[in-house]
Scaffold this motif. Structure first.
Motif, PDB file in Angstrom:
ATOM      1  N   PHE A 147     -21.650  35.340 -50.594  1.00 44.10           N
ATOM      2  CA  PHE A 147     -20.085  35.012 -50.608  1.00 44.10           C
ATOM      3  C   PHE A 147     -19.419  33.887 -50.025  1.00 44.10           C
ATOM      4  O   PHE A 147     -19.559  33.992 -48.483  1.00 44.10           O
ATOM      5  N   SER A 148     -19.066  32.927 -50.437  1.00 43.30           N
ATOM      6  CA  SER A 148     -18.515  31.852 -49.837  1.00 43.30           C
ATOM      7  C   SER A 148     -17.533  30.994 -50.661  1.00 43.30           C
ATOM      8  O   SER A 148     -17.821  30.747 -51.964  1.00 43.30           O
ATOM      9  N   TRP A 149     -16.343  30.784 -50.465  1.00 44.28           N
ATOM     10  CA  TRP A 149     -15.249  30.132 -51.090  1.00 44.28           C
ATOM     11  C   TRP A 149     -14.149  29.249 -50.289  1.00 44.28           C
ATOM     12  O   TRP A 149     -14.606  29.155 -49.180  1.00 44.28           O
ATOM     13  N   GLU A 150     -13.242  28.807 -50.998  1.00 46.31           N
ATOM     14  CA  GLU A 150     -12.477  27.806 -50.259  1.00 46.31           C
ATOM     15  C   GLU A 150     -10.841  28.485 -50.288  1.00 46.31           C
ATOM     16  O   GLU A 150     -10.681  29.220 -50.989  1.00 46.31           O
ATOM     17  N   VAL A 151     -10.369  27.753 -49.245  1.00 40.30           N
ATOM     18  CA  VAL A 151      -8.877  28.227 -48.969  1.00 40.30           C
ATOM     19  C   VAL A 151      -8.040  28.280 -50.278  1.00 40.30           C
ATOM     20  O   VAL A 151      -7.389  28.884 -50.600  1.00 40.30           O
ATOM     21  N   ASP A 152      -8.231  27.143 -51.117  1.00 39.29           N
ATOM     22  CA  ASP A 152      -7.560  26.840 -52.407  1.00 39.29           C
ATOM     23  C   ASP A 152      -7.771  28.075 -53.172  1.00 39.29           C
ATOM     24  O   ASP A 152      -6.814  28.477 -54.022  1.00 39.29           O
ATOM     25  N   GLN A 155      -5.598  30.852 -51.982  1.00 43.07           N
ATOM     26  CA  GLN A 155      -4.538  30.639 -52.063  1.00 43.07           C
ATOM     27  C   GLN A 155      -4.052  30.722 -53.733  1.00 43.07           C
ATOM     28  O   GLN A 155      -3.032  31.482 -53.806  1.00 43.07           O
ATOM     29  N   SER A 156      -4.870  30.494 -54.562  1.00 42.70           N
ATOM     30  CA  SER A 156      -4.355  30.590 -55.857  1.00 42.70           C
ATOM     31  C   SER A 156      -4.136  31.978 -56.236  1.00 42.70           C
ATOM     32  O   SER A 156      -3.418  32.308 -57.025  1.00 42.70           O
ATOM     33  N   ILE A 157      -5.048  32.650 -55.625  1.00 39.93           N
ATOM     34  CA  ILE A 157      -4.934  34.144 -56.237  1.00 39.93           C
ATOM     35  C   ILE A 157      -3.713  34.918 -55.475  1.00 39.93           C
ATOM     36  O   ILE A 157      -2.993  35.725 -55.967  1.00 39.93           O
ATOM     37  N   MET A 158      -3.572  34.506 -54.321  1.00 37.47           N
ATOM     38  CA  MET A 158      -2.439  35.090 -53.579  1.00 37.47           C
ATOM     39  C   MET A 158      -0.919  34.540 -54.444  1.00 37.47           C
ATOM     40  O   MET A 158      -0.042  35.331 -54.384  1.00 37.47           O
ATOM     41  N   LEU A 159      -0.937  33.239 -54.903  1.00 35.44           N
ATOM     42  CA  LEU A 159       0.230  32.753 -55.541  1.00 35.44           C
ATOM     43  C   LEU A 159       0.390  33.551 -56.905  1.00 35.44           C
ATOM     44  O   LEU A 159       1.344  33.865 -57.173  1.00 35.44           O
ATOM     45  N   ALA A 170      -7.339  38.663 -59.249  1.00 35.34           N
ATOM     46  CA  ALA A 170      -8.765  38.415 -58.913  1.00 35.34           C
ATOM     47  C   ALA A 170      -9.576  38.359 -60.540  1.00 35.34           C
ATOM     48  O   ALA A 170     -10.486  37.517 -60.191  1.00 35.34           O
ATOM     49  N   ALA A 171      -9.245  39.026 -60.952  1.00 32.86           N
ATOM     50  CA  ALA A 171     -10.170  38.965 -62.542  1.00 32.86           C
ATOM     51  C   ALA A 171      -9.934  37.781 -63.141  1.00 32.86           C
ATOM     52  O   ALA A 171     -10.875  37.129 -63.707  1.00 32.86           O
ATOM     53  N   SER A 210     -10.559  40.827 -50.927  1.00 37.59           N
ATOM     54  CA  SER A 210     -11.274  42.074 -51.085  1.00 37.59           C
ATOM     55  C   SER A 210     -11.012  42.475 -52.438  1.00 37.59           C
ATOM     56  O   SER A 210     -12.199  42.937 -53.133  1.00 37.59           O
ATOM     57  N   ALA A 211      -9.998  41.986 -53.181  1.00 36.54           N
ATOM     58  CA  ALA A 211     -10.118  42.141 -54.580  1.00 36.54           C
ATOM     59  C   ALA A 211     -11.385  41.331 -55.492  1.00 36.54           C
ATOM     60  O   ALA A 211     -11.769  42.079 -56.285  1.00 36.54           O
ATOM     61  N   VAL A 212     -11.498  40.193 -54.940  1.00 30.55           N
ATOM     62  CA  VAL A 212     -12.611  39.459 -55.865  1.00 30.55           C
ATOM     63  C   VAL A 212     -13.985  40.047 -55.267  1.00 30.55           C
ATOM     64  O   VAL A 212     -14.832  40.336 -56.438  1.00 30.55           O
ATOM     65  N   ILE A 213     -14.125  40.215 -54.073  1.00 31.92           N
ATOM     66  CA  ILE A 213     -15.647  40.691 -53.629  1.00 31.92           C
ATOM     67  C   ILE A 213     -15.909  42.116 -54.388  1.00 31.92           C
ATOM     68  O   ILE A 213     -16.933  42.500 -54.692  1.00 31.92           O
ATOM     69  N   THR A 214     -14.809  42.977 -54.371  1.00 30.20           N
ATOM     70  CA  THR A 214     -14.967  44.344 -54.922  1.00 30.20           C
ATOM     71  C   THR A 214     -15.201  44.305 -56.527  1.00 30.20           C
ATOM     72  O   THR A 214     -16.074  44.835 -56.677  1.00 30.20           O
ATOM     73  N   GLN A 215     -14.747  43.486 -57.051  1.00 31.47           N
ATOM     74  CA  GLN A 215     -14.870  43.388 -58.424  1.00 31.47           C
ATOM     75  C   GLN A 215     -16.333  42.772 -58.796  1.00 31.47           C
ATOM     76  O   GLN A 215     -17.206  43.265 -59.670  1.00 31.47           O
TER      77      GLN A 215
END
Length: 298
Positions: A147-152, A155-159, A170-171, A210-215
């Motif tokens: 599991f590895s991803w970027e700040v952007d 950020q896009s999920i938070m927005l 997340a989906a 958490s929402a991403v890695i859970t799914q």
């Protein structure tokens, strides 16, 4: 001419114009003093258990010019409410801030320079596991290690989550970034419903991860339960084996003290994101650029 006008009802720009119109000289000292008075020498913070809270309290001790300032703790939601109110009225405010966070998309903000380096360099978000997790669930461990991803990305999920649930945001991100997700799970056998206790923090940035890695884990056959707790509790739970894994800790500064305390009993799997920043944040309309521009009460 010394103004008796209640400056706290004015924006900094308006105060400057008023001083000039009345023949007064605008000086940085006057401007700084007015900021402190308007704020009652208070920095607006978040939860008491947050790493940035401890770091800010240390900054209050390390910066001589912050003698007399206080950190007001409440919650992330409470801090955002005060920021929204101050920003809407173009009033001064100093908050504890971090990226990634959607507030930097909603408002025109800036980090104050940190000459003493109290808040540290840009940080990394780490994946950590309890002792024995790799042996107990090697397939889950492999996914977490990949599991590895970027700040952007975060950020896009938070927005997006400002207008929908984090699970839905997340989906949508997973659907749009399937190639990245496939790289985390490629060649790893699916599970048969093994249960995983995922530790996290009750903040939007960690809700996104958490929402991403859970799914991703659930799509690969695992049964995931997310536990949102304060950092001190999460590190203790990992050390005691009550939580299996987390993708939430910020290091080396924000939660560094907890790693020093519990590090020998936790498996640090390394960074899953780099380039996060913490510090003191103000709106761009405030004419200060450094923590040293905040002066102590006279």
């Amino acid at each position: 001419m010394k103004m008796k006008t209640p400056i706290k009802l004015l924006s900094l720009a308006s105060a400057s114009l008023l001083l000039a119109a009345c023949g007064g000289e605008e000086t940085s000292d006057n401007e700084e003093a007015s900021i402190g008075e308007q704020l009652d020498y208070t920095i607006t913070g978040i939860e008491p258990g947050a790493g940035i809270t401890a770091t800010t309290e240390r900054a209050l001790e390390e910066y001589d010019n912050l003698d007399g300032w206080e950190l007001e703790t409440s919650s992330t939601a409470g801090m955002m409410g005060q920021l929204d109110s101050a920003y809407g009225n173009e009033e001064p405010i100093v908050i504890t801030g971090w990226t990634p966070h959607y507030k930097f998309e909603q408002y025109d903000l800036k980090f104050l320079e940190d000459p003493e380096g109290t808040f540290g360099e840009p940080e990394f978000v780490h994946t950590m596991a309890r002792m024995g997790f790799e042996e107990d669930m090697p397939n889950a461990y492999a996914i977490m290690e990949n599991f590895s991803w970027e700040v952007d990305d975060m950020q896009s999920i938070m927005l997006a989550a400002q207008d929908m649930e984090f699970d839905e945001a997340a989906a949508n991100w997973i659907e749009e970034n399937q190639e990245t997700v496939d790289s985390w799970t490629e060649g790893i056998e699916e599970a048969n419903g093994e249960s995983i206790e995922l530790g996290s923090f009750p903040w939007d940035s960690e809700r996104a991860s958490s929402a991403v890695i859970t799914q991703v884990l659930e799509d690969h056959g695992f049964d995931v339960t997310v536990n949102n707790v304060d950092p001190s509790i999460l590190f203790q739970a990992l050390a005691q084996g009550e939580v299996d894994v987390t993708v939430a800790p910020w290091l080396p500064t924000t939660q560094g003290a907890y790693l020093e305390e519990y590090g020998d009993e936790i498996v640090d799997m390394g960074p899953n994101m780099e380039g996060t920043v913490i510090g003191l944040v103000v709106p761009e309309y405030m004419e200060i650029d450094s923590i040293e521009d905040l002066n102590a009460p006279e």
